[in-house]
Design a protein around this motif. Sequence first.
Motif, short mmCIF file in Angstrom:
data_model
loop_
_atom_site.label_atom_id
_atom_site.label_comp_id
_atom_site.label_asym_id
_atom_site.label_seq_id
_atom_site.Cartn_x
_atom_site.Cartn_y
_atom_site.Cartn_z
N VAL A 49 2.90 7.24 65.88
CA VAL A 49 3.30 7.05 64.64
C VAL A 49 1.97 5.70 64.21
O VAL A 49 1.44 5.41 63.26
N ILE A 50 1.73 5.02 65.30
CA ILE A 50 0.87 3.98 65.22
C ILE A 50 -0.67 4.48 64.99
O ILE A 50 -1.47 4.13 64.15
N ALA A 51 -0.76 5.54 65.72
CA ALA A 51 -1.78 6.29 65.51
C ALA A 51 -2.07 7.01 64.02
O ALA A 51 -3.30 6.68 63.66
N TYR A 54 -3.41 4.13 61.87
CA TYR A 54 -4.34 3.40 62.05
C TYR A 54 -5.64 4.29 61.99
O TYR A 54 -6.93 4.02 62.10
N LYS A 55 -5.64 5.61 62.27
CA LYS A 55 -6.67 6.46 62.80
C LYS A 55 -7.80 6.19 61.71
O LYS A 55 -8.80 6.18 62.46
N ASP A 56 -7.48 6.43 60.73
CA ASP A 56 -8.85 6.44 59.58
C ASP A 56 -9.12 5.07 58.93
O ASP A 56 -9.81 5.02 57.98
N LYS A 57 -8.29 4.07 59.61
CA LYS A 57 -8.79 2.88 59.01
C LYS A 57 -10.19 2.31 59.80
O LYS A 57 -10.30 2.50 61.36
N LYS A 58 -10.82 1.32 59.11
CA LYS A 58 -12.13 0.86 59.55
C LYS A 58 -11.75 -0.42 60.51
O LYS A 58 -10.57 -1.14 60.26
N GLY A 59 -12.24 -0.42 61.96
CA GLY A 59 -11.85 -1.66 62.38
C GLY A 59 -10.42 -1.55 63.08
O GLY A 59 -9.95 -2.52 63.69
N ALA A 60 -9.98 -0.15 63.22
CA ALA A 60 -8.66 0.05 63.65
C ALA A 60 -8.43 -0.42 65.16
O ALA A 60 -7.62 -1.05 65.60
N ALA A 61 -9.37 -0.04 66.25
CA ALA A 61 -9.36 -0.54 67.44
C ALA A 61 -9.35 -2.14 67.48
O ALA A 61 -8.18 -2.53 68.45
N ASP A 62 -9.86 -2.75 67.04
CA ASP A 62 -9.86 -4.15 67.07
C ASP A 62 -8.74 -4.62 66.32
O ASP A 62 -8.05 -5.70 67.00
N THR A 63 -8.35 -4.28 65.40
CA THR A 63 -6.88 -4.65 64.93
C THR A 63 -5.77 -4.37 65.77
O THR A 63 -4.89 -5.42 66.04
N LEU A 64 -5.62 -3.46 66.38
CA LEU A 64 -4.74 -2.98 67.71
C LEU A 64 -4.89 -3.99 68.66
O LEU A 64 -3.98 -4.44 69.39
N VAL A 65 -6.32 -4.04 69.24
CA VAL A 65 -6.32 -5.03 70.26
C VAL A 65 -5.97 -6.62 70.07
O VAL A 65 -5.22 -7.19 70.69
N GLN A 66 -6.15 -6.89 68.68
CA GLN A 66 -5.87 -8.35 68.20
C GLN A 66 -4.08 -8.39 68.18
O GLN A 66 -3.73 -9.22 68.61
N SER A 67 -3.40 -7.24 67.75
CA SER A 67 -2.01 -7.21 67.86
C SER A 67 -1.43 -7.21 69.32
O SER A 67 -0.37 -7.92 69.72
N ILE A 68 -2.00 -6.55 70.05
CA ILE A 68 -1.64 -6.62 71.61
C ILE A 68 -1.65 -7.82 72.21
O ILE A 68 -0.79 -8.21 72.93
N GLU A 101 -8.42 -4.49 78.70
CA GLU A 101 -7.03 -3.67 78.91
C GLU A 101 -6.57 -3.18 77.68
O GLU A 101 -6.31 -2.12 77.38
N ALA A 102 -6.39 -3.94 76.86
CA ALA A 102 -5.93 -3.81 75.45
C ALA A 102 -6.90 -2.85 74.72
O ALA A 102 -6.34 -1.79 74.05
N ALA A 103 -8.09 -3.04 74.84
CA ALA A 103 -9.22 -2.04 74.23
C ALA A 103 -8.86 -0.67 74.61
O ALA A 103 -9.03 0.27 74.07
N LYS A 104 -8.67 -0.58 76.00
CA LYS A 104 -8.62 0.77 76.71
C LYS A 104 -7.09 1.42 75.83
O LYS A 104 -7.12 2.68 75.64
N ILE A 105 -6.30 0.69 75.91
CA ILE A 105 -5.02 0.97 75.35
C ILE A 105 -5.08 1.49 73.73
O ILE A 105 -4.53 2.63 73.45
N ALA A 106 -5.90 0.56 73.11
CA ALA A 106 -6.17 0.86 71.65
C ALA A 106 -6.79 2.35 71.52
O ALA A 106 -6.43 3.14 70.74
N LYS A 107 -7.77 2.52 72.35
CA LYS A 107 -8.52 3.58 72.29
C LYS A 107 -7.70 5.10 72.63
O LYS A 107 -7.97 5.72 71.68
N TRP A 108 -6.94 4.99 73.45
CA TRP A 108 -5.96 5.90 73.79
C TRP A 108 -5.07 6.12 72.53
O TRP A 108 -4.80 7.22 72.29
N ILE A 109 -4.38 5.02 72.10
CA ILE A 109 -3.51 5.36 70.85
C ILE A 109 -4.19 6.05 69.70
O ILE A 109 -3.73 6.82 69.39
#
Length: 113
Positions: A49-51, A54-68, A101-109
């Motif tokens: 559901v997180i995917a 955020y899927k179509d949002k700009k800068g989604a990966a960065d947002t998720l890295v920031q949250s993690i 590590e967070a970037a790797k996880i965000a990309k996977w999500i």
Amino acid sequence: MRISLFALSFLFLSLGVSISGDVNSLLKQKGCLSCHDVEKSKVGPSFKVIAKEYKDKKGAADTLVQSITGGSVGKWQGLANKYGIKITAFYMPRQAVSKEEAAKIAKWILSLE
Ligand code: HEC
């Protein structure tokens, strides 16, 4: 004892099917799975559901890295209603993972359907 061990290995086996190797061990090692699941929302929202959010949002990966790495508060109260899910906490403490590590996880999500 025998039965619960069996149930445990079954659980890990089924997790192994839906989570790819590298990220899988990170999620386990860092304790993410005590609050998150790929499919089911529990303490926190499911990774799927997180995917979706955020899927179509700009800068989604960065947002998720920031949250993690920095923690996240209150974002999913409204989103839980939007997606009809139930979560049992309103914030995630900052997690002890590196940016890489967070970037790797965000990309996977974000690659989840
Ligand atoms: C103690 C429970 C808990 C743990 C442990 C936890 N999370 Fe969370 N997570 C949450 C909750 C609750 C939310 C919703 C936060 C909100 O509403 O802002 C969340 C939200 C998220 C989000 C969405 C953030 C956003 O900006 O919308 C991501 C991505 C995430 N978690 C990944 C992880 C990863 C990766 C780990 C392990 C390194 C992890 N979480 C560990 C409870 C947890």
